[in-house]
Design a protein around this motif. Structure first.
Motif, PDB file in Angstrom:
ATOM      1  N   ILE A 161       0.805  -1.232   0.000  1.00  0.00           N
ATOM      2  CA  ILE A 161       0.000   0.000   0.000  1.00  0.00           C
ATOM      3  C   ILE A 161       0.837   1.280   0.000  1.00  0.00           C
ATOM      4  CG2 ILE A 161      -2.162  -0.947   0.888  1.00  0.00           C
ATOM      5  CD1 ILE A 161      -1.269  -0.243   3.715  1.00  0.00           C
ATOM      6  N   VAL A 162       0.282   2.270  -0.707  1.00  0.00           N
ATOM      7  CA  VAL A 162       0.916   3.582  -0.864  1.00  0.00           C
ATOM      8  C   VAL A 162      -0.064   4.621  -0.332  1.00  0.00           C
ATOM      9  CG1 VAL A 162       1.862   5.229  -2.543  1.00  0.00           C
ATOM     10  CG2 VAL A 162       1.914   2.755  -3.051  1.00  0.00           C
ATOM     11  N   THR A 163       0.370   5.440   0.625  1.00  0.00           N
ATOM     12  CA  THR A 163      -0.553   6.451   1.144  1.00  0.00           C
ATOM     13  C   THR A 163       0.211   7.670   1.639  1.00  0.00           C
ATOM     14  OG1 THR A 163      -2.548   6.741   2.494  1.00  0.00           O
ATOM     15  CG2 THR A 163      -0.732   5.558   3.530  1.00  0.00           C
ATOM     16  N   GLU A 164      -0.472   8.799   1.627  1.00  0.00           N
ATOM     17  CA  GLU A 164       0.198  10.075   1.924  1.00  0.00           C
ATOM     18  C   GLU A 164       0.347  10.339   3.412  1.00  0.00           C
ATOM     19  OE1 GLU A 164      -1.109  13.446  -0.344  1.00  0.00           O
ATOM     20  OE2 GLU A 164      -0.028  14.867   0.932  1.00  0.00           O
ATOM     21  N   ILE A 165       1.546  10.796   3.779  1.00  0.00           N
ATOM     22  CA  ILE A 165       1.785  11.257   5.155  1.00  0.00           C
ATOM     23  C   ILE A 165       1.888  12.782   5.105  1.00  0.00           C
ATOM     24  CG2 ILE A 165       4.307  10.810   4.932  1.00  0.00           C
ATOM     25  CD1 ILE A 165       4.033  10.147   8.088  1.00  0.00           C
ATOM     26  N   MET A 166       1.052  13.449   5.916  1.00  0.00           N
ATOM     27  CA  MET A 166       1.063  14.917   5.892  1.00  0.00           C
ATOM     28  C   MET A 166       1.819  15.507   7.067  1.00  0.00           C
ATOM     29  SD  MET A 166      -2.746  15.765   4.501  1.00  0.00           S
ATOM     30  CE  MET A 166      -2.754  17.388   5.178  1.00  0.00           C
ATOM     31  N   SER A 167       1.906  14.718   8.160  1.00  0.00           N
ATOM     32  CA  SER A 167       2.555  15.250   9.350  1.00  0.00           C
ATOM     33  C   SER A 167       3.249  14.118  10.082  1.00  0.00           C
ATOM     34  CB  SER A 167       1.487  15.895  10.233  1.00  0.00           C
ATOM     35  OG  SER A 167       1.833  15.775  11.586  1.00  0.00           O
ATOM     36  N   GLU A 168       4.375  14.444  10.692  1.00  0.00           N
ATOM     37  CA  GLU A 168       5.105  13.394  11.410  1.00  0.00           C
ATOM     38  C   GLU A 168       4.369  12.948  12.666  1.00  0.00           C
ATOM     39  OE1 GLU A 168       8.784  14.704  13.468  1.00  0.00           O
ATOM     40  OE2 GLU A 168       8.685  16.409  12.121  1.00  0.00           O
ATOM     41  N   GLU A 169       3.350  13.711  13.053  1.00  0.00           N
ATOM     42  CA  GLU A 169       2.568  13.387  14.244  1.00  0.00           C
ATOM     43  C   GLU A 169       2.025  11.951  14.192  1.00  0.00           C
ATOM     44  OE1 GLU A 169      -0.536  16.318  14.708  1.00  0.00           O
ATOM     45  OE2 GLU A 169      -1.554  15.074  16.212  1.00  0.00           O
ATOM     46  N   TYR A 170       1.686  11.498  12.960  1.00  0.00           N
ATOM     47  CA  TYR A 170       1.034  10.184  12.828  1.00  0.00           C
ATOM     48  C   TYR A 170       1.980   9.087  12.350  1.00  0.00           C
ATOM     49  CZ  TYR A 170      -3.239  12.826  13.418  1.00  0.00           C
ATOM     50  OH  TYR A 170      -4.221  13.628  13.926  1.00  0.00           O
TER      51      TYR A 170
END
Ligand code: PEP
Ligand code: MN
Length: 338
Positions: A161-170
């Motif tokens: 799976i490929v998915t976007e990370i927007m913040s290092e928080e998660y």
């Protein structure tokens, strides 16, 4: 880097510049002609502030002869880098097709689309859980719950799976994600890039909306210089004056990048064009231009998609694209791994 000194400058000023350059750990190659003095900077000039030198009173012009990126530069790494994603190889003579919805919407949707794109020939599954939307009032994605559904789709279909990370928080919630996508809007989120550089997870680095190829490679450099060599570049269109398409797909970036960098590069024609009927010709164009893969938005019910329905292919349209792409691959000397 070459610095041309203006005519008739005081020797003391020139010496000051030379000493300053030497203090930076660089060697100097001096060429003194009758009218012009040229100072050549020899060594790693990536840390030299070219604008600072340019503004000195004694300086006529400054030219960089070496690119500011090292890790991503093909000069220092002539062979293609192969990024291995759970046995699926990006780069070299391999070709990968990532497909799936813009956003994970619910369990039924993501499982149905995952099964459909797998059947049609996709090698990896995409799906956004964290969505970077222009409007704060638009659907923002399912967040951590979306990641869980995506992992469920991976477990059921076996697709990475490929998915976007927007913040290092998660970042911890991305455990089990095979490729972390950095979206166009975050291409220059340097703190995020540095953090992802500490991982070994492959990073899909999309081109910024108005980024030059060099700025894009410098963002790759941020990830690589922290220790993560697994970067896949993704051309997704840039903003131009054209309004008939969502963005302008810069296919010329592909041969340019192939010369400059050893990193694999894939194309996202969905976000570039924004209109589903234009996706297929641009997929074929991308293959012709030498791309190492495609990322395509596919939805089982585009008319009711929560995000980017207009550019999403239906599964049967996607299958047609895969078949045509497969037909073209021998011409460019590439192959799919399934
Ligand atoms: C996406 O892939 O869903 C996305 C938002 O892409 P981009 O960052 O290229 O706009
Ligand atoms: Mn999208």
């Amino acid at each position: 880097m070459i610095v041309v000194i203006k005519k008739n400058q005081e020797q003391k000023q020139v010496d000051n510049l030379i000493n300053w350059i030497k203090d930076l750990g660089l060697n100097v190659h001096l060429s003194e002609g009758e009218n012009t003095t040229i100072v050549g900077l020899v060594g790693d000039t990536s840390k030299v502030d070219i604008d600072l030198i340019r503004t000195l009173d004694i300086v006529e012009s400054v030219t960089r002869v070496q690119e500011p990126y090292k890790n991503a530069n093909r000069k220092f790494h002539p062979a293609d880098t192969i990024v291995d994603v759970a046995g699926h190889r990006f780069g070299g003579d391999n070709f990968q097709i990532i497909a799936g919805p813009c956003s994970v919407e619910n369990e039924k949707q993501i499982i149905e689309v995952a099964e459909a794109v797998k059947k049609a020939g996709a090698t990896l599954l995409r799906g956004g859980a964290f969505k970077p939307r222009t409007s704060p009032y638009s659907f923002q994605g399912m967040g951590v719950d979306g990641l869980k559904l995506l992992k469920k789709a991976k477990a059921e279909t076996g697709m990475p799976i490929v998915t976007e990370i927007m913040s290092e928080e998660y970042i911890d919630d991305f455990d089990g994600v095979d490729v972390m996508q950095v979206g166009a809007r975050n291409m220059q989120n340097f703190d995020l890039l540095k953090r992802l550089g500490k991982l070994k997870t492959p990073i899909l680095l999309k081109r910024g909306i108005a980024a030059t190829v060099e700025e894009w490679l410098m963002s790759a450099e941020y990830i690589m210089s922290e220790g993560n060599p697994n970067v896949i570049l993704c051309e997704r269109g840039i903003r131009t004056y054209e309004t008939y398409t969502r963005n302008t797909l810069d296919l010329s970036a592909i041969p340019v990048l192939k010369e400059r960098t050893h990193l694999p590069i894939i194309v996202d024609p969905s976000h570039a064009l924004g209109i589903s009927r234009f996706v297929k010709p641009m997929c074929l164009g991308s293959v012709g231009a030498g791309a190492d893969g495609l990322i395509i938005e596919v939805h089982n019910d585009p008319a009711h998609a929560l995000c980017d329905g207009a550019q999403s292919l239906r599964p049967e349209q996607f299958e047609d694209v895969v078949n045509c792409v497969k037909g073209m691959l021998p011409v460019v000397g590439k192959r799919m791994d399934r």
